[in-house]
Design a protein around this motif. Structure first.
Motif, short mmCIF file in Angstrom:
data_model
loop_
_atom_site.label_atom_id
_atom_site.label_comp_id
_atom_site.label_asym_id
_atom_site.label_seq_id
_atom_site.Cartn_x
_atom_site.Cartn_y
_atom_site.Cartn_z
N GLU A 1 33.78 39.75 41.47
CA GLU A 1 35.22 39.98 41.27
C GLU A 1 35.89 38.74 40.68
N ALA A 2 35.58 37.57 41.23
CA ALA A 2 36.16 36.32 40.73
C ALA A 2 35.68 36.03 39.31
N LEU A 3 34.42 36.28 39.02
CA LEU A 3 33.91 36.08 37.67
C LEU A 3 34.54 37.05 36.67
N ARG A 4 34.76 38.28 37.11
CA ARG A 4 35.42 39.27 36.24
C ARG A 4 36.85 38.80 35.90
N ALA A 5 37.55 38.25 36.88
CA ALA A 5 38.91 37.75 36.65
C ALA A 5 38.89 36.57 35.67
N LEU A 6 37.92 35.67 35.81
CA LEU A 6 37.80 34.54 34.89
C LEU A 6 37.49 35.02 33.47
N ALA A 7 36.60 35.99 33.36
CA ALA A 7 36.25 36.53 32.04
C ALA A 7 37.46 37.17 31.39
N ALA A 8 38.27 37.88 32.18
CA ALA A 8 39.49 38.52 31.64
C ALA A 8 40.48 37.47 31.15
N GLN A 9 40.62 36.38 31.91
CA GLN A 9 41.54 35.30 31.49
C GLN A 9 41.05 34.66 30.20
#
Length: 117
Positions: free
Chosen positions: A106-114
């Motif tokens: 989840e945290a990696l997905r948020a970083l990728a989106a940013q």
């Protein structure tokens, strides 16, 4: 949090200095509550290549793992191994009890989106 010393030993061999290292290492671990989890096991390679063997030692925390590795007692014997066996050694924290890899994803997905913005 439990920490680990992991060594990938590429060319383990029964050199007399290596045998002395093995005879003496436990005394260097005891003051830091270090415990062998894997030592001298046959490696069953499932992906890639893995020449040699692996050693895994657990410690109550990374502070004690580092203190052991830097201790005068361990530094005194370290060359007995490194002069005779090629390899890599790391010290690493384990995961906390109840670790959920879904939270990491989840945290990696948020970083990728940013990063995509």
């Amino acid at each position: 949090m439990t920490a680990y010393a992991l060594a990938h030993l590429h060319n383990p061999n029964p050199h007399p200095e290596v045998i002395e290292y093995i005879e003496r290492i436990q005394a260097t671990l005891d003051p830091y509550d270090g415990t062998f989890l894997v030592h001298g096991a046959t490696v069953d390679v499932k992906e890639g290549t893995w020449p040699g063997t692996v050693v895994i030692i657990s410690f109550p925390d990374l502070e004690r793992a580092n203190a052991w590795y830097e201790s005068p007692a361990y530094r005194e014997i370290l060359h007995l191994r490194t002069d005779n066996i090629d390899g890599s050694t790391i010290l690493v924290d384990g995961v906390a009890p109840g670790y959920d890899p879904g939270h990491t994803a989840e945290a990696l997905r948020a970083l990728a989106a940013q990063a995509a913005e």
